[in-house]
Design a protein around this motif. Structure first.
Motif, PDB file in Angstrom:
ATOM      1  N   GLN A 206       0.729  -0.733  -0.111  1.00  0.00           N
ATOM      2  CA  GLN A 206       0.039  -0.415   0.082  1.00  0.00           C
ATOM      3  C   GLN A 206       0.910   1.138  -0.216  1.00  0.00           C
ATOM      4  O   GLN A 206       0.813   2.071   0.479  1.00  0.00           O
ATOM      5  N   ALA A 207       1.478   1.368  -0.847  1.00  0.00           N
ATOM      6  CA  ALA A 207       3.277   2.623  -0.883  1.00  0.00           C
ATOM      7  C   ALA A 207       2.277   3.919  -1.236  1.00  0.00           C
ATOM      8  O   ALA A 207       2.963   4.936   0.050  1.00  0.00           O
ATOM      9  N   ASP A 208       1.582   3.870  -1.683  1.00  0.00           N
ATOM     10  CA  ASP A 208       0.930   5.177  -1.929  1.00  0.00           C
ATOM     11  C   ASP A 208       0.168   5.796  -0.945  1.00  0.00           C
ATOM     12  O   ASP A 208      -0.221   6.595  -0.666  1.00  0.00           O
ATOM     13  N   GLY A 209      -0.775   4.961   0.465  1.00  0.00           N
ATOM     14  CA  GLY A 209      -2.005   4.956   1.301  1.00  0.00           C
ATOM     15  C   GLY A 209      -0.441   5.365   2.534  1.00  0.00           C
ATOM     16  O   GLY A 209      -1.439   6.235   3.742  1.00  0.00           O
ATOM     17  N   THR A 210       0.937   4.477   2.645  1.00  0.00           N
ATOM     18  CA  THR A 210       1.935   4.170   3.552  1.00  0.00           C
ATOM     19  C   THR A 210       2.737   5.709   3.476  1.00  0.00           C
ATOM     20  O   THR A 210       3.107   6.672   4.256  1.00  0.00           O
ATOM     21  N   LEU A 211       3.817   5.684   2.533  1.00  0.00           N
ATOM     22  CA  LEU A 211       4.701   6.891   2.652  1.00  0.00           C
ATOM     23  C   LEU A 211       4.369   8.306   1.995  1.00  0.00           C
ATOM     24  O   LEU A 211       3.716   8.366   1.642  1.00  0.00           O
ATOM     25  N   VAL A 212       5.507   8.952   2.522  1.00  0.00           N
ATOM     26  CA  VAL A 212       5.152  10.011   2.540  1.00  0.00           C
ATOM     27  C   VAL A 212       6.888  11.111   1.644  1.00  0.00           C
ATOM     28  O   VAL A 212       7.745  10.966   2.477  1.00  0.00           O
ATOM     29  N   ARG A 213       6.454  11.542   0.892  1.00  0.00           N
ATOM     30  CA  ARG A 213       7.683  12.231  -0.361  1.00  0.00           C
ATOM     31  C   ARG A 213       8.505  13.551   1.075  1.00  0.00           C
ATOM     32  O   ARG A 213       7.339  14.584   1.389  1.00  0.00           O
ATOM     33  N   LEU A 214       9.445  13.277   1.305  1.00  0.00           N
ATOM     34  CA  LEU A 214      10.676  14.173   1.598  1.00  0.00           C
ATOM     35  C   LEU A 214      11.708  14.509   0.587  1.00  0.00           C
ATOM     36  O   LEU A 214      11.675  14.964  -0.296  1.00  0.00           O
ATOM     37  N   PRO A 215      11.799  16.150   1.077  1.00  0.00           N
ATOM     38  CA  PRO A 215      12.842  16.354   0.556  1.00  0.00           C
ATOM     39  C   PRO A 215      14.401  16.021   0.429  1.00  0.00           C
ATOM     40  O   PRO A 215      14.530  15.725   2.069  1.00  0.00           O
ATOM     41  N   HIS A 216      15.345  15.591  -0.498  1.00  0.00           N
ATOM     42  CA  HIS A 216      16.700  15.136   0.115  1.00  0.00           C
ATOM     43  C   HIS A 216      16.782  15.819   0.583  1.00  0.00           C
ATOM     44  O   HIS A 216      17.419  16.898   0.466  1.00  0.00           O
TER      45      HIS A 216
END
Length: 344
Positions: free
Chosen positions: A126-136
């Protein structure tokens, strides 16, 4: 890849296991950059019956997306992401209500068929619901603070929110572990007027003061209750954030909460029942809390972390590599480390 497995009480090993692969079109594979050992990992480390085959352990990590399934649209290869301590689809009725920990299609890291977070890579359902993008970023302090968004900072925040902490309120935080210190930080962020930290480890309580605690109470039991009452003109505090999970901690919380106040439990309870009878009823005490829906809180907390207004990553006081994770567990169990960060 190398990953951490637990075989029983005191028996944590790092072994070579198969590399994760996509199993569903909603999966992603994440190469872990930072992980850590949680205080809740110490419960099985202290009591899990011995088993022939180890199981993956760990539920806090951030990393770089290596591969995504066909249905994943929210993240892509190369993204730095953080994963909350439970995975969720983000679309079911409970996720829509902000309770991703009760997701109808979610689950836990390390359960059968799912990787643990203390390894070199993780298949994320469930990657779309789980992961949160961060700036590198290459900033070590910022990476540590971003990692706390997977669990301890949102858990401390959950305790403060469910207890009703806000400007002008008084707070008692029970426990000077990473969650307790995060709760101090969360209470400060929400505007609490007085924050009493109940803890007895000087290095930790000093960090608690830096995070916003106005008072520290080292006593426990009835003596600790009396001390908190002395600090609050005999009334107790409006809110209590119980961040330990033991019955004595819960009982202290009931002893220091003000009539009409709220006690929020976010330490995983290690007891089957507690004293919630007539005194709680007669004093209109609200008992709340529970497992924190970290995924719900990350978007709210992330800007303050990125902009450096709050630095929850300061709870990490030891860094190890993957091969030294067993020593990290022992250090935390022996109270030689507050919270161990794993760098890859």
């Amino acid at each position: 890849m190398r990953a951490t497995l637990i075989y029983g009480a005191g028996d944590v090993r790092v072994e070579t296991v198969p590399d994760p692969k996509l199993a569903e079109p909603t999966d992603a594979v994440v190469r872990v950059v930072r992980a850590c050992v949680c205080g809740s990992d110490l419960w099985p480390y202290a009591s899990l019956p011995a088993r022939e085959h180890g199981r993956p352990i760990g539920h806090e990590f951030l990393g770089v997306v290596e591969e995504t399934g066909a249905d994943v649209t929210g993240v892509r290869k190369g993204d730095l992401v953080v994963a909350p301590f439970k995975y969720s689809d983000g679309t079911c009725e409970f996720c829509q209500e902000g309770l991703q920990t009760s997701c109808l299609h979610g689950g836990n890291w390390g359960e059968p068929g799912v990787d643990g977070g203390q390894g070199e890579a993780v298949r994320v359902p469930q990657a779309d619901g789980t992961l949160v993008r961060l700036p590198h970023t290459e900033d070590e302090g910022l990476l540590a603070s971003l990692l706390t968004l997977s669990d301890v900072f949102p858990t401390g925040h959950h305790s403060a929110v469910t207890a009703g902490v806000r400007k002008g309120k008084t707070v008692t935080v029970i426990g000077d572990g990473a969650v307790g210190l995060s709760a101090v930080l969360a209470a400060k962020r929400l505007g609490a007027e007085q924050i009493v930290l109940m803890g007895r480890h000087p290095a930790r309580t000093e960090l608690g003061r830096e995070f916003g605690a106005t008072d520290v109470v080292t006593e426990r039991g009835e003596e600790g209750i009396e001390k908190v009452r002395e600090l609050t003109a005999g009334r107790g505090t409006h809110t209590v954030l119980e961040c330990v999970g033991t019955l004595p901690a819960f009982e202290m919380g009931l002893g220091v909460v003000r009539p009409g106040g709220a006690l929020s439990r976010v330490g995983v309870p290690q007891y089957p029942e507690g004293p919630i009878g007539r005194p709680v009823f007669l004093n209109n005490i609200t008992i709340t809390g529970g497992v924190a829906p970290a995924r719900h809180y990350i978007p709210e907390l992330l800007p303050d972390v990125l902009e450096g207004r709050y630095q929850p990553g300061r709870v990490f006081d030891r860094t190890v590599g993957i091969e030294d994770v067993p020593a990290g567990y022992q250090a935390m169990a022996d109270r030689e480390a507050l919270k161990v960060l794993v760098a890859f």
